[in-house]
Design a protein around this motif. Structure first.
Motif, mmCIF file in Angstrom:
data_model
loop_
_atom_site.group_PDB
_atom_site.id
_atom_site.type_symbol
_atom_site.label_atom_id
_atom_site.label_comp_id
_atom_site.label_asym_id
_atom_site.label_seq_id
_atom_site.Cartn_x
_atom_site.Cartn_y
_atom_site.Cartn_z
ATOM 1 N N TRP A 171 0.832 -1.207 0.000
ATOM 2 C CA TRP A 171 0.000 0.000 0.000
ATOM 3 C C TRP A 171 0.865 1.254 0.000
ATOM 4 C CZ3 TRP A 171 -5.421 0.721 0.418
ATOM 5 C CH2 TRP A 171 -6.179 -0.470 0.475
ATOM 6 N N LEU A 172 0.489 2.215 -0.819
ATOM 7 C CA LEU A 172 1.007 3.573 -0.722
ATOM 8 C C LEU A 172 -0.132 4.427 -0.184
ATOM 9 C CD1 LEU A 172 2.664 2.266 -3.271
ATOM 10 C CD2 LEU A 172 3.416 4.617 -3.581
ATOM 11 N N VAL A 173 0.085 5.060 0.964
ATOM 12 C CA VAL A 173 -0.988 5.784 1.634
ATOM 13 C C VAL A 173 -0.607 7.255 1.770
ATOM 14 C CG1 VAL A 173 -2.391 5.991 3.720
ATOM 15 C CG2 VAL A 173 -1.699 3.726 2.890
ATOM 16 N N GLU A 174 -1.476 8.107 1.260
ATOM 17 C CA GLU A 174 -1.293 9.553 1.392
ATOM 18 C C GLU A 174 -2.090 10.051 2.600
ATOM 19 O OE1 GLU A 174 -2.707 13.748 -0.642
ATOM 20 O OE2 GLU A 174 -3.450 11.827 -1.382
ATOM 21 N N PHE A 175 -1.424 10.781 3.474
ATOM 22 C CA PHE A 175 -2.078 11.462 4.576
ATOM 23 C C PHE A 175 -2.218 12.932 4.169
ATOM 24 C CE2 PHE A 175 -0.214 7.717 6.358
ATOM 25 C CZ PHE A 175 -1.065 7.313 7.378
ATOM 26 N N PHE A 176 -3.453 13.413 4.061
ATOM 27 C CA PHE A 176 -3.672 14.759 3.538
ATOM 28 C C PHE A 176 -4.555 15.581 4.471
ATOM 29 C CE2 PHE A 176 -7.400 12.463 2.123
ATOM 30 C CZ PHE A 176 -8.421 13.393 2.165
ATOM 31 N N ALA A 177 -4.556 16.876 4.212
ATOM 32 C CA ALA A 177 -5.465 17.803 4.886
ATOM 33 C C ALA A 177 -6.235 18.554 3.802
ATOM 34 C CB ALA A 177 -4.685 18.782 5.759
ATOM 35 N N PRO A 178 -7.542 18.671 3.924
ATOM 36 C CA PRO A 178 -8.340 19.296 2.863
ATOM 37 C C PRO A 178 -7.937 20.734 2.550
ATOM 38 C CG PRO A 178 -9.748 18.126 4.411
ATOM 39 C CD PRO A 178 -8.371 18.154 5.023
ATOM 40 N N TRP A 179 -7.404 21.455 3.537
ATOM 41 C CA TRP A 179 -7.036 22.855 3.309
ATOM 42 C C TRP A 179 -5.634 23.018 2.728
ATOM 43 C CZ3 TRP A 179 -2.677 23.247 6.122
ATOM 44 C CH2 TRP A 179 -2.569 22.466 7.272
ATOM 45 N N CYS A 180 -4.893 21.932 2.608
ATOM 46 C CA CYS A 180 -3.486 21.975 2.188
ATOM 47 C C CYS A 180 -3.380 22.152 0.673
ATOM 48 C CB CYS A 180 -2.791 20.690 2.644
ATOM 49 S SG CYS A 180 -1.256 20.319 1.795
ATOM 50 N N GLY A 181 -2.715 23.206 0.238
ATOM 51 C CA GLY A 181 -2.556 23.470 -1.188
ATOM 52 C C GLY A 181 -1.782 22.389 -1.913
ATOM 53 N N HIS A 182 -0.706 21.898 -1.299
ATOM 54 C CA HIS A 182 0.088 20.839 -1.933
ATOM 55 C C HIS A 182 -0.734 19.565 -2.073
ATOM 56 C CE1 HIS A 182 3.756 23.146 -2.013
ATOM 57 N NE2 HIS A 182 3.679 23.399 -0.718
ATOM 58 N N CYS A 183 -1.614 19.313 -1.106
ATOM 59 C CA CYS A 183 -2.483 18.129 -1.185
ATOM 60 C C CYS A 183 -3.449 18.258 -2.363
ATOM 61 C CB CYS A 183 -3.272 17.948 0.107
ATOM 62 S SG CYS A 183 -2.247 17.772 1.593
ATOM 63 N N LYS A 184 -3.979 19.445 -2.554
ATOM 64 C CA LYS A 184 -4.898 19.669 -3.664
ATOM 65 C C LYS A 184 -4.181 19.472 -5.001
ATOM 66 C CE LYS A 184 -7.714 22.951 -1.024
ATOM 67 N NZ LYS A 184 -8.156 24.360 -0.871
ATOM 68 N N ASN A 185 -2.928 19.890 -5.078
ATOM 69 C CA ASN A 185 -2.163 19.694 -6.314
ATOM 70 C C ASN A 185 -1.877 18.220 -6.559
ATOM 71 O OD1 ASN A 185 -2.052 22.462 -6.749
ATOM 72 N ND2 ASN A 185 -0.099 22.705 -5.681
ATOM 73 N N LEU A 186 -1.661 17.482 -5.472
ATOM 74 C CA LEU A 186 -1.337 16.057 -5.613
ATOM 75 C C LEU A 186 -2.562 15.223 -5.970
ATOM 76 C CD1 LEU A 186 0.608 13.637 -5.282
ATOM 77 C CD2 LEU A 186 0.090 13.674 -2.829
ATOM 78 N N GLU A 187 -3.736 15.664 -5.581
ATOM 79 C CA GLU A 187 -4.949 14.841 -5.695
ATOM 80 C C GLU A 187 -5.183 14.253 -7.083
ATOM 81 O OE1 GLU A 187 -9.615 15.773 -5.604
ATOM 82 O OE2 GLU A 187 -8.546 16.393 -3.802
ATOM 83 N N PRO A 188 -5.178 15.042 -8.180
ATOM 84 C CA PRO A 188 -5.417 14.433 -9.500
ATOM 85 C C PRO A 188 -4.299 13.495 -9.926
ATOM 86 C CG PRO A 188 -4.830 16.761 -9.710
ATOM 87 C CD PRO A 188 -5.050 16.515 -8.257
ATOM 88 N N GLU A 189 -3.069 13.796 -9.521
ATOM 89 C CA GLU A 189 -1.949 12.912 -9.848
ATOM 90 C C GLU A 189 -2.102 11.575 -9.125
ATOM 91 O OE1 GLU A 189 0.391 13.899 -12.108
ATOM 92 O OE2 GLU A 189 -0.881 15.684 -12.295
ATOM 93 N N TRP A 190 -2.494 11.650 -7.856
ATOM 94 C CA TRP A 190 -2.652 10.447 -7.034
ATOM 95 C C TRP A 190 -3.779 9.567 -7.592
ATOM 96 C CZ3 TRP A 190 0.737 8.655 -3.812
ATOM 97 C CH2 TRP A 190 0.391 7.724 -2.825
ATOM 98 N N ALA A 191 -4.890 10.197 -7.977
ATOM 99 C CA ALA A 191 -6.031 9.456 -8.499
ATOM 100 C C ALA A 191 -5.700 8.789 -9.833
ATOM 101 C CB ALA A 191 -7.231 10.382 -8.650
ATOM 102 N N ALA A 192 -5.032 9.528 -10.719
ATOM 103 C CA ALA A 192 -4.667 8.963 -12.027
ATOM 104 C C ALA A 192 -3.680 7.814 -11.862
ATOM 105 C CB ALA A 192 -4.074 10.053 -12.919
#
Length: 459
Positions: free
Chosen positions: A197-218
């Motif tokens: 498993w590769l697990v991302e720990f994120f915070a909804p308000w985090c800008g870097h997390c928002k940038n990573l989200e589409p990359e992580w999903a794809a």
């Protein structure tokens, strides 16, 4: 009380004034701006998740500080807004001076800050309108209309990561392949799993997390397909599931951890683009994966299942067992197994057959004119193939496959554009071949006359 202290002589009142200011501040901090009689819901870390995040209602939430003059001025209008929208939109308020962690969770940097928690509660929108009750109500109704429009179009909102938690069904119909992990399902799905498993720990308000989200999903979708579901990408909202974040020492966002069964989690150190994530996942997959099987083509199912599930199918036609014996054939098979091991990261299929056993297949691939052993590499998606022209050795096969991987070498279309009929044959028993036993004929009792022999020949 504050006025009373101001009437004291300065040299006497200095200490009491400071004390009075402190008392006033404490009273305001404890009481806040709103009471139970107001239609404004007082929110705090204890009830925010239940009231707002888990709610189907649209919420307007004010983050304020008791000492903030603009917040004090907004109070009356905020109460009017809550009353006007009662039963339509929920209106809440957070004392972000007292509950700094809650304000920080949603990126609050100034006061008052108003957030709209709509379809995606983990990504609230900033309210940018005026600060009168009418302007706020208008903005809220616009948000309601947008929410209803999304629901009519089938976009239900919610987490941007697909909800494939332990209690639900499979993830086959999900929007993407990211598994949403929680305090409740983490141990069962990750720690007790035999997969990586590769697990991302994120915070909804985090800008870097928002940038990573589409990359992580794809990346999750690609990895799921290429590893046949053996490598998983998950995501934990660390602001909600704080127990997990604390257990694994999460200090910043996004943080990515690698989990293998029986091993301590490791920090992911790779890049944050989808190609970087996929490459890292494939390395994890192949590090411990066994080499692909080298299968003899015994029937059509063996060919179909192996080639259709592989980006490239490598088929070898080995000389007849009578030509090489068991030792010679095992030598060829050893070369093929070494090449399969060396290229296991490519997820290719590896097959072999004996010369003459699958003549229709040989004909469709143009094998035969170059002698045996022969090799063809097939792209089943395009039904194109290329033939090995060099030596049937580790070096020759390696050069052949390397040229194919970089787009060099000539290709042709499989005869008929599809695999031919495959004959059902018995598996090789691992032994030397044996010539068929010729039956002895006893002609001593056969009476042949001259005519039957076609006449005698005299010399």
């Amino acid at each position: 009380m504050c006025v009373y202290w101001k009437r004291m002589r300065p040299e006497v009142a200095m200490g009491p004034i400071l004390l009075g200011v402190l008392v006033c501040s404490l009273v305001l901090a404890v009481q806040g701006f709103y009471s139970a009689s107001d239609d404004v819901v007082e929110l705090n870390p204890s009830n925010f998740q239940r009231e707002v995040i888990q709610s189907d209602s649209l919420w307007l939430v004010e983050f304020y500080a008791p000492w903030c003059g603009h917040c004090q001025s907004l109070t009356a209008d905020w109460k009017k807004t809550a009353t006007a929208l009662k039963g339509i939109v929920k209106v809440g308020a957070v004392d972000a001076d007292q509950h700094k962690s809650l304000g920080g969770q949603y990126g609050v940097r100034g006061f008052p800050t108003i957030k709209i928690f709509g379809a995606n509660k983990n990504k609230p929108d900033d309210f940018q309108g005026g600060r009168t009750s009418q302007a706020i109500v208008d903005g809220a109704l616009n948000a309601v209309r947008a929410l209803v429009k999304d629901r009519l179009s089938g976009r239900s909102g919610g987490s941007d990561y697909s909800k494939q938690s332990g209690g639900g069904g499979g993830g086959g119909g999900s929007k993407d392949a990211v598994v949403e992990l929680t305090d409740d399902n983490f141990d069962k799905m990750v720690l007790d799993s035999g997969d990586v498993w590769l697990v991302e720990f994120f915070a909804p308000w985090c800008g870097h997390c928002k940038n990573l989200e589409p990359e992580w999903a794809a990346a999750a979708s690609t990895v799921k397909d290429q590893t046949k579901g053996k490598i998983h990408l998950g995501a934990v909202d660390a602001t909600v599931h704080q127990g997990l974040a604390s257990r694994y020492g999460i200090r910043g966002f996004p943080s990515i951890k690698i989990f293998r069964k029986g091993e301590a989690p490791q920090d992911y150190q790779g890049g944050r683009t989808r190609s970087d994530i996929v490459a890292a996942a494939m390395d994890l997959f192949t590090d411990n994966a066994p080499p692909p099987e080298l299968l003899e083509i015994l029937n059509g199912d063996v060919l179909k299942n192996t080639c259709e599930d592989s980006p490239l199918c490598v088929i070898s036609v080995l000389p007849h067992i009578l030509d090489t014996g068991a030792a010679g054939r095992n030598g060829y098979l050893e070369v093929l197994m070494k090449m399969a091991e060396k290229n296991k990261k490519m997820m290719w299929g590896w097959l072999w057959t004996e010369a003459g056993a699958q003549m229709d297949l040989e004909t469709s691939l143009g094998i035969g004119g170059f002698g045996y052993p022969a090799m063809a590499a097939i792209n089943t998606r395009k039904m194109k193939f290329a033939l090995l022209r060099g030596s049937f050795s580790e070096t020759g096969i390696n050069d052949f496959l390397r040229d194919l991987s970089v787009g060099r070498g000539s290709t042709a279309t499989i005869g008929g554009g599809a695999f031919p009929k495959i004959s059902k044959v018995d598996a090789w028993d691992g032994k030397d071949g044996e010539l068929p036993v010729e039956e002895d004929y006893d002609l001593s009792d056969v009476d042949l006359d001259d005519d039957e022999l076609g006449g005698r020949i005299e010399l």
